[in-house]
Design a protein around this motif. Structure first.
Motif, PDB file in Angstrom:
ATOM      1  N   UNK A 292     -53.006  62.992 -26.415  1.00 18.42           N
ATOM      2  CA  UNK A 292     -52.533  64.013 -25.481  1.00 18.42           C
ATOM      3  C   UNK A 292     -51.089  63.714 -25.098  1.00 18.42           C
ATOM      4  N   UNK A 293     -50.289  64.786 -25.024  1.00 15.48           N
ATOM      5  CA  UNK A 293     -48.877  64.618 -24.704  1.00 15.48           C
ATOM      6  C   UNK A 293     -48.421  65.692 -23.729  1.00 15.48           C
ATOM      7  N   UNK A 294     -47.382  65.358 -22.993  1.00 17.51           N
ATOM      8  CA  UNK A 294     -46.751  66.284 -22.055  1.00 17.51           C
ATOM      9  C   UNK A 294     -45.286  66.414 -22.447  1.00 17.51           C
ATOM     10  N   UNK A 295     -44.786  67.645 -22.482  1.00 20.28           N
ATOM     11  CA  UNK A 295     -43.412  67.891 -22.867  1.00 20.28           C
ATOM     12  C   UNK A 295     -42.767  68.823 -21.844  1.00 20.28           C
ATOM     13  N   UNK A 296     -41.464  68.684 -21.700  1.00 21.69           N
ATOM     14  CA  UNK A 296     -40.711  69.481 -20.732  1.00 21.69           C
ATOM     15  C   UNK A 296     -39.770  70.431 -21.445  1.00 21.69           C
ATOM     16  N   UNK A 297     -39.819  71.689 -21.054  1.00 17.38           N
ATOM     17  CA  UNK A 297     -38.806  72.654 -21.465  1.00 17.38           C
ATOM     18  C   UNK A 297     -37.792  72.618 -20.329  1.00 17.38           C
ATOM     19  N   UNK A 298     -36.744  71.788 -20.522  1.00 16.41           N
ATOM     20  CA  UNK A 298     -35.766  71.514 -19.475  1.00 16.41           C
ATOM     21  C   UNK A 298     -34.671  72.571 -19.515  1.00 16.41           C
ATOM     22  N   UNK A 299     -34.565  73.329 -18.432  1.00 16.61           N
ATOM     23  CA  UNK A 299     -33.561  74.388 -18.313  1.00 16.61           C
ATOM     24  C   UNK A 299     -32.637  74.011 -17.166  1.00 16.61           C
ATOM     25  N   UNK A 300     -31.313  74.163 -17.402  1.00 17.35           N
ATOM     26  CA  UNK A 300     -30.383  73.810 -16.325  1.00 17.35           C
ATOM     27  C   UNK A 300     -30.352  74.915 -15.274  1.00 17.35           C
TER      28      UNK A 300
ATOM     29  N   UNK B 159     -50.243  58.258 -20.449  1.00 14.66           N
ATOM     30  CA  UNK B 159     -50.733  56.896 -20.261  1.00 14.66           C
ATOM     31  C   UNK B 159     -52.087  56.977 -19.574  1.00 14.66           C
ATOM     32  N   UNK B 160     -52.841  55.883 -19.622  1.00 16.21           N
ATOM     33  CA  UNK B 160     -54.173  55.853 -19.020  1.00 16.21           C
ATOM     34  C   UNK B 160     -54.123  56.324 -17.570  1.00 16.21           C
ATOM     35  N   UNK B 161     -55.001  57.263 -17.233  1.00 13.09           N
ATOM     36  CA  UNK B 161     -55.125  57.743 -15.865  1.00 13.09           C
ATOM     37  C   UNK B 161     -54.090  58.777 -15.445  1.00 13.09           C
ATOM     38  N   UNK B 162     -53.182  59.133 -16.335  1.00 14.66           N
ATOM     39  CA  UNK B 162     -52.128  60.082 -15.997  1.00 14.66           C
ATOM     40  C   UNK B 162     -52.565  61.517 -16.263  1.00 14.66           C
ATOM     41  N   UNK B 163     -52.084  62.435 -15.436  1.00 14.11           N
ATOM     42  CA  UNK B 163     -52.251  63.846 -15.764  1.00 14.11           C
ATOM     43  C   UNK B 163     -50.954  64.325 -16.434  1.00 14.11           C
ATOM     44  N   UNK B 164     -50.955  65.550 -16.929  1.00 15.21           N
ATOM     45  CA  UNK B 164     -49.810  66.051 -17.691  1.00 15.21           C
ATOM     46  C   UNK B 164     -48.547  66.183 -16.842  1.00 15.21           C
ATOM     47  N   UNK B 165     -48.694  66.598 -15.591  1.00 11.36           N
ATOM     48  CA  UNK B 165     -47.521  66.739 -14.721  1.00 11.36           C
ATOM     49  C   UNK B 165     -46.858  65.390 -14.463  1.00 11.36           C
ATOM     50  N   UNK B 166     -47.663  64.405 -14.156  1.00 12.07           N
ATOM     51  CA  UNK B 166     -47.137  63.061 -13.901  1.00 12.07           C
ATOM     52  C   UNK B 166     -46.471  62.498 -15.144  1.00 12.07           C
ATOM     53  N   UNK B 167     -47.078  62.704 -16.297  1.00 19.89           N
ATOM     54  CA  UNK B 167     -46.505  62.216 -17.558  1.00 19.89           C
ATOM     55  C   UNK B 167     -45.173  62.902 -17.853  1.00 19.89           C
ATOM     56  N   UNK B 168     -45.073  64.199 -17.564  1.00 18.31           N
ATOM     57  CA  UNK B 168     -43.826  64.925 -17.792  1.00 18.31           C
ATOM     58  C   UNK B 168     -42.700  64.307 -16.968  1.00 18.31           C
ATOM     59  N   UNK B 169     -42.956  64.065 -15.698  1.00 12.87           N
ATOM     60  CA  UNK B 169     -41.936  63.469 -14.823  1.00 12.87           C
ATOM     61  C   UNK B 169     -41.555  62.064 -15.283  1.00 12.87           C
ATOM     62  N   UNK B 170     -42.552  61.266 -15.663  1.00 11.22           N
ATOM     63  CA  UNK B 170     -42.273  59.903 -16.141  1.00 11.22           C
ATOM     64  C   UNK B 170     -41.417  59.948 -17.402  1.00 11.22           C
ATOM     65  N   UNK B 171     -41.763  60.811 -18.342  1.00  8.50           N
ATOM     66  CA  UNK B 171     -41.009  60.900 -19.597  1.00  8.50           C
ATOM     67  C   UNK B 171     -39.562  61.320 -19.354  1.00  8.50           C
ATOM     68  N   UNK B 172     -39.336  62.236 -18.420  1.00  3.48           N
ATOM     69  CA  UNK B 172     -37.963  62.656 -18.114  1.00  3.48           C
ATOM     70  C   UNK B 172     -37.143  61.489 -17.569  1.00  3.48           C
TER      71      UNK B 172
END
Length: 159
Positions: A10-18, A44-57
């Motif tokens: 499972x992965x989370x991705x951001x469509x980052x718009x300025x 990561x273990x225990x993460x939801x998609x929103x949290x993962x998106x913020x961490x990845x950014x």
């Protein structure tokens, strides 16, 4: 001959718009002939998609989580591909993310992975490029979002 389904990633991705110019931020990678993609990665273990998106950014672009306006889930994509030499079925959820271009600071990135470059793209540039951009259909998705707002349901994107 039996075929088995690759393990789920499972992965989370951001469509980052300025905030100012409605440009989208893409990252360039050299592998597989080179391509541009939206920021993001696996949960990561225990993460939801929103949290993962913020961490990845934060990890990939040095963006402070407090500077991010995380919006609705725009899309989902499923694709089988190699990760670390092992085939996986990656299921990605894409979230609209609004930031100021000034909040992007790759020098603060803690895990830039194999990112070679980051670049802000206009819709016209995205439509005109001959370079490979993932996810496919990003220009159409972004045009719709900027014109009509986030979809009621996430759009299913092609692999």
């Amino acid at each position: 001959m039996t075929s088995s389904t690759p393990p789920l990633r499972e992965a989370a991705r951001a469509v980052v718009v300025d905030d100012d110019d409605d440009r989208v931020l893409l990252l360039r990678y050299d592998e597989n002939g080179g391509f541009w993609a939206t920021p993001g990665g696996s949960l990561e273990d225990g993460e939801d998609h929103s949290t993962a998106t913020l961490r990845e950014l934060s990890e990939e672009l040095g963006i402070d989580e407090k500077a991010v306006e995380l919006g609705a889930q725009l899309a989902e994509r499923s694709k089988d591909h190699l990760v670390g030499g092992r085939e996986v079925r990656q299921v990605e959820k894409y979230f609209l993310t609004r930031v100021s271009a000034a909040d992007v600071d790759p020098a603060r990135a803690s895990q830039p992975d194999n990112i070679r470059e980051h670049r802000w793209w206009t819709l016209a540039e995205l439509r005109a490029t001959a370079q490979t951009v993932y996810p496919r259909g990003l220009a159409d998705l972004l045009t719709s979002v900027l014109t009509h707002g986030a979809p009621m349901r996430p759009v299913v994107l092609a692999g």
